[in-house]
Design a protein around this motif. Structure first.
Motif, PDB file in Angstrom:
ATOM      1  N   GLU A  63       0.907  -1.170   0.018  1.00 21.18           N
ATOM      2  CA  GLU A  63       0.032   0.085  -0.029  1.00 21.18           C
ATOM      3  C   GLU A  63       1.094   1.341  -0.048  1.00 21.18           C
ATOM      4  OE1 GLU A  63      -4.023   1.547   2.552  1.00 21.18           O
ATOM      5  OE2 GLU A  63      -2.641   0.165   3.167  1.00 21.18           O
ATOM      6  N   PRO A  64       0.664   2.097  -0.869  1.00 19.93           N
ATOM      7  CA  PRO A  64      -0.557   2.280  -1.717  1.00 19.93           C
ATOM      8  C   PRO A  64      -0.237   1.334  -3.181  1.00 19.93           C
ATOM      9  CG  PRO A  64       0.746   4.195  -1.857  1.00 19.93           C
ATOM     10  CD  PRO A  64       1.319   3.303  -1.014  1.00 19.93           C
ATOM     11  N   GLY A  65      -1.428   1.343  -3.963  1.00 20.83           N
ATOM     12  CA  GLY A  65      -1.174   0.905  -5.421  1.00 20.83           C
ATOM     13  C   GLY A  65      -1.360  -0.464  -5.794  1.00 20.83           C
ATOM     14  N   LEU A  66      -1.203  -1.347  -4.789  1.00 18.99           N
ATOM     15  CA  LEU A  66      -1.138  -2.941  -5.109  1.00 18.99           C
ATOM     16  C   LEU A  66      -1.874  -3.542  -3.804  1.00 18.99           C
ATOM     17  CD1 LEU A  66       2.658  -2.819  -5.754  1.00 18.99           C
ATOM     18  CD2 LEU A  66       1.141  -3.054  -7.652  1.00 18.99           C
ATOM     19  N   THR A  67      -2.926  -2.906  -3.454  1.00 22.03           N
ATOM     20  CA  THR A  67      -3.677  -3.475  -2.423  1.00 22.03           C
ATOM     21  C   THR A  67      -4.561  -4.776  -2.880  1.00 22.03           C
ATOM     22  OG1 THR A  67      -5.359  -1.652  -2.531  1.00 22.03           O
ATOM     23  CG2 THR A  67      -3.551  -1.129  -1.232  1.00 22.03           C
ATOM     24  N   HIS A  68      -4.757  -4.935  -4.000  1.00 20.28           N
ATOM     25  CA  HIS A  68      -5.368  -6.338  -4.131  1.00 20.28           C
ATOM     26  C   HIS A  68      -4.396  -7.466  -3.491  1.00 20.28           C
ATOM     27  CE1 HIS A  68      -2.346  -6.017  -7.573  1.00 20.28           C
ATOM     28  NE2 HIS A  68      -2.603  -7.260  -7.772  1.00 20.28           N
ATOM     29  N   LYS A  69      -3.264  -7.278  -3.542  1.00 20.91           N
ATOM     30  CA  LYS A  69      -2.375  -8.185  -2.796  1.00 20.91           C
ATOM     31  C   LYS A  69      -2.048  -8.172  -1.634  1.00 20.91           C
ATOM     32  CE  LYS A  69       1.178  -7.177  -6.597  1.00 20.91           C
ATOM     33  NZ  LYS A  69       1.362  -8.464  -7.485  1.00 20.91           N
ATOM     34  N   GLY A  70      -2.313  -6.945  -0.909  1.00 16.75           N
ATOM     35  CA  GLY A  70      -2.278  -6.737   0.586  1.00 16.75           C
ATOM     36  C   GLY A  70      -2.245  -5.336   0.762  1.00 16.75           C
ATOM     37  N   ASP A  71      -2.168  -4.894   2.097  1.00 18.28           N
ATOM     38  CA  ASP A  71      -2.591  -3.618   2.391  1.00 18.28           C
ATOM     39  C   ASP A  71      -1.885  -3.507   3.932  1.00 18.28           C
ATOM     40  OD1 ASP A  71      -4.701  -3.930   4.248  1.00 18.28           O
ATOM     41  OD2 ASP A  71      -5.809  -4.216   2.673  1.00 18.28           O
ATOM     42  N   ILE A  72      -1.768  -2.431   4.337  1.00 18.11           N
ATOM     43  CA  ILE A  72      -1.007  -2.115   5.601  1.00 18.11           C
ATOM     44  C   ILE A  72      -1.966  -2.858   6.864  1.00 18.11           C
ATOM     45  CG2 ILE A  72      -0.442  -0.491   7.423  1.00 18.11           C
ATOM     46  CD1 ILE A  72       0.473   1.214   5.106  1.00 18.11           C
ATOM     47  N   ALA A  73      -3.380  -2.523   6.685  1.00 16.97           N
ATOM     48  CA  ALA A  73      -4.002  -3.399   7.710  1.00 16.97           C
ATOM     49  C   ALA A  73      -4.058  -4.816   7.618  1.00 16.97           C
ATOM     50  CB  ALA A  73      -5.411  -2.843   7.375  1.00 16.97           C
ATOM     51  N   SER A  74      -4.297  -5.397   6.599  1.00 13.74           N
ATOM     52  CA  SER A  74      -4.350  -6.906   6.306  1.00 13.74           C
ATOM     53  C   SER A  74      -2.931  -7.476   6.765  1.00 13.74           C
ATOM     54  CB  SER A  74      -4.721  -7.382   5.026  1.00 13.74           C
ATOM     55  OG  SER A  74      -3.828  -7.010   4.141  1.00 13.74           O
ATOM     56  N   GLU A  75      -1.756  -7.028   6.376  1.00 10.21           N
ATOM     57  CA  GLU A  75      -0.607  -7.735   6.529  1.00 10.21           C
ATOM     58  C   GLU A  75      -0.313  -7.371   7.887  1.00 10.21           C
ATOM     59  OE1 GLU A  75      -0.009  -9.804   3.647  1.00 10.21           O
ATOM     60  OE2 GLU A  75      -1.793  -8.886   3.890  1.00 10.21           O
ATOM     61  N   SER A  76      -0.498  -6.287   8.437  1.00  8.28           N
ATOM     62  CA  SER A  76      -0.045  -6.104   9.857  1.00  8.28           C
ATOM     63  C   SER A  76      -0.883  -6.742  10.755  1.00  8.28           C
ATOM     64  CB  SER A  76      -0.057  -4.534  10.356  1.00  8.28           C
ATOM     65  OG  SER A  76      -1.468  -3.801  10.308  1.00  8.28           O
ATOM     66  N   ARG A  77      -1.926  -7.189  10.474  1.00  9.02           N
ATOM     67  CA  ARG A  77      -2.942  -8.064  11.296  1.00  9.02           C
ATOM     68  C   ARG A  77      -2.058  -9.404  11.342  1.00  9.02           C
ATOM     69  NH1 ARG A  77      -7.456  -9.975  10.010  1.00  9.02           N
ATOM     70  NH2 ARG A  77      -8.731  -9.622  11.960  1.00  9.02           N
ATOM     71  N   ALA A  78      -1.803  -9.855  10.354  1.00  6.33           N
ATOM     72  CA  ALA A  78      -0.998 -11.232   9.932  1.00  6.33           C
ATOM     73  C   ALA A  78       0.334 -10.955  10.796  1.00  6.33           C
ATOM     74  CB  ALA A  78      -0.646 -11.638   8.493  1.00  6.33           C
ATOM     75  N   ALA A  79       1.007 -10.065  10.909  1.00  3.56           N
ATOM     76  CA  ALA A  79       2.250  -9.847  11.629  1.00  3.56           C
ATOM     77  C   ALA A  79       2.066 -10.104  13.125  1.00  3.56           C
ATOM     78  CB  ALA A  79       2.847  -8.518  11.315  1.00  3.56           C
ATOM     79  N   ILE A  80       0.985  -9.430  13.498  1.00  2.00           N
ATOM     80  CA  ILE A  80       0.903  -9.625  15.089  1.00  2.00           C
ATOM     81  C   ILE A  80       0.597 -11.094  15.442  1.00  2.00           C
ATOM     82  CG2 ILE A  80       0.447  -7.019  15.589  1.00  2.00           C
ATOM     83  CD1 ILE A  80      -2.300  -7.798  15.927  1.00  2.00           C
ATOM     84  N   ALA A  81      -0.354 -11.537  14.657  1.00  2.00           N
ATOM     85  CA  ALA A  81      -0.718 -13.099  15.053  1.00  2.00           C
ATOM     86  C   ALA A  81       0.344 -13.883  14.843  1.00  2.00           C
ATOM     87  CB  ALA A  81      -1.544 -13.366  13.826  1.00  2.00           C
ATOM     88  N   GLY A  82       1.563 -13.480  14.112  1.00  2.00           N
ATOM     89  CA  GLY A  82       3.014 -14.217  14.080  1.00  2.00           C
ATOM     90  C   GLY A  82       3.935 -13.774  15.140  1.00  2.00           C
ATOM     91  N   GLY A  83       3.581 -12.696  15.762  1.00  2.00           N
ATOM     92  CA  GLY A  83       4.561 -12.287  16.883  1.00  2.00           C
ATOM     93  C   GLY A  83       5.504 -11.156  16.487  1.00  2.00           C
ATOM     94  N   ILE A  84       5.142 -10.565  15.425  1.00  2.00           N
ATOM     95  CA  ILE A  84       5.807  -9.486  14.812  1.00  2.00           C
ATOM     96  C   ILE A  84       5.158  -8.129  15.285  1.00  2.00           C
ATOM     97  CG2 ILE A  84       6.458  -8.056  12.576  1.00  2.00           C
ATOM     98  CD1 ILE A  84       6.978 -10.713  11.549  1.00  2.00           C
ATOM     99  N   THR A  85       5.913  -7.455  16.075  1.00  2.00           N
ATOM    100  CA  THR A  85       5.107  -6.114  16.662  1.00  2.00           C
ATOM    101  C   THR A  85       5.470  -4.687  15.875  1.00  2.00           C
ATOM    102  OG1 THR A  85       6.635  -5.894  18.253  1.00  2.00           O
ATOM    103  CG2 THR A  85       4.611  -7.133  18.797  1.00  2.00           C
TER     104      THR A  85
END
Length: 443
Positions: A63-85
């Protein structure tokens, strides 16, 4: 807001000890063998391990511009589920982060949508040196240079400009090192032989060890000439590891190195099964290269473990070789994959914490993160070391909906993730409350 973590096995600064952690608002206020207090939410760690939150110095959240692949919200949610803060996101978005205006727009977006703490790298190009000179040294995590193929005009191949960037940058310069001339010649040879449908097993022959070494050795020579602070991203070959030192502490190093999870996990033997799902730049190479990377990581020539998280849709990845993009999603599974290597006896818990938490904080001068210390931000992860689970579509959080680890079983499970004292992830449930902060730096 007060939270007391009881009965923890705390992994921090080279030791593992039993104790409690008291959090007030966003800070760790006390670490001791036993803490009693009133008016605190108590979380019983039940003898499980508590680690500092992981700091991932290389992600592409699209993000921006390629949000069909991922975005700040979606990938940071995955990050905290993986212990990345905390994450440091790369500049090859659309538009690219090659101006101060574009950089601040990204920060504004992350301030609204990020679930994990955030910063961004500023992209250097052949024609934005003056903008780079205007950048405050504490504005963001650093400068990113693509010395191999990249999106748009981000390939820096003007040697005169490159030297000026090295001479005029006070921040950490992080570099993607692959020699473009070598890669283009190899690609032309394989296209002549196969057309567009080049076997995926040829990927590490096209983006070869020679291409990596030529570029990384050249960048290091330039850093030594100019005195620049250089961090080489995602080493993929054993031969490159000889370019780095382990005879001085990290704090004294001017030239440092990173390895990514996929280069520690996969080898060219996996292309037959995984295909383009493990197509990355630089390429996953031989089992001997993987062994050399592990050796260099453990003897401190390599300083950091990161992900280079770079999601694409499964439809994009399933194209023929020349049309399938490089990159894959990793933030949700990076820590548990390294913990699997702990179970295999390859790396200790304190070394995982050093390479994924302490060292990124030191290397980028991150303010009060990466350690379990009184007065530091309460970015913490609780891990059950023996609670096996399997990666499957129904538990993948990435927006792209797939993982190169799909079908893998992991012995360890992340149960809780705290971001600035807030319980952001609790046994599979991600909090709707965002408590992320912009990373700050002590430079």
């Amino acid at each position: 807001m007060r939270t007391l973590i009881k009965n923890a096995r705390i992994v921090n600064e080279g030791s593992i000890f039993e104790g409690d952690i008291l959090i007030e608002d966003d800070l760790i206020v006390k670490v001791a063998s036993e803490i009693t207090t009133d008016n605190a939410q108590v979380i019983d760690a039940n003898g499980n391990y508590v680690l500092p939150g992981v700091i991932d110095d290389q992600v592409h959240f699209r993000e921006p511009g390629l949000t069909h692949k991922g975005d700040i919200a979606s990938e940071s949610r995955a990050a905290i589920a993986g212990g990345i803060t905390s994450f440091m996101e790369q500049p090859n978005t659309q538009p690219q982060t090659t101006s101060i205006e574009a950089l601040e727009k990204k920060f504004a977006q992350a301030g609204q949508t990020a679930y994990a703490n955030y910063s961004f790298l500023f992209g250097g190009t052949n024609d934005n040196l003056e903008e780079l000179k205007r950048l405050d040294k504490n504005a963001c995590s650093g400068v990113k240079l693509f010395l191999g193929s990249s999106t748009g005009n981000m390939l820096v191949d003007d040697t005169e400009v490159l030297e000026k960037i090295f001479k005029n940058t006070r921040m950490v310069i992080s570099a993607h090192c692959e020699d473009e001339t070598t890669i283009r010649k190899n690609m032309a040879d394989y296209k002549d032989r196969y057309g567009d449908d080049i076997p995926i097993a040829c990927h590490p022959l096209i983006r070869s060890a020679e291409a990596c070494y030529l570029s990384s050795s050249g960048a290091i020579a330039l850093a030594k000439k100019t005195g620049a602070r250089l961090h080489v991203f995602h080493l993929s070959t054993a031969i490159e590891t000889a370019l780095f030192r382990n005879d001085i502490p990290l704090e004294e190093k001017k030239i440092t190195a990173e390895v990514c999870v996929h280069h520690l996990w996969f080898s060219d033997n996996d292309y037959e099964d995984k295909g383009t799902l493990i197509k990355w730049n630089p390429a996953v190479k031989t089992a001997e290269d993987r062994e050399g990377l592990w050796k260099a990581l453990l003897d401190d020539r390599i300083d950091v473990i990161a992900t280079d998280h770079a999601p694409h849709t499964i439809e994009e990845k399933n194209n023929v070789y020349t049309k399938a993009p490089s990159g894959g999603p990793l933030v949700q599974h990076a820590l548990v994959s390294m913990l699997e290597k702990y179970h295999e006896g390859i790396i200790s818990l304190d070394r995982i914490v050093e390479k994924m938490c302490h060292n990124p904080a030191k290397l980028f001068d991150v303010h009060k993160r990466g350690f379990i210390r009184e007065g530091y931000f309460a970015d913490l992860v609780i891990v059950q070391m023996s609670n096996p689970w399997k990666v499957a579509k129904e538990n993948i959080i990435y927006k792209c909906g797939w993982s190169p680890f799909e079908g893998n079983s992991f012995k360890s499970r992340i149960t809780h993730t705290f971001v600035n004292g807030h319980l952001a992830y609790d046994n599979g449930v991600i909090s709707d409350i965002r408590n992320a902060k912009r990373l700050t730096f002590d430079r």
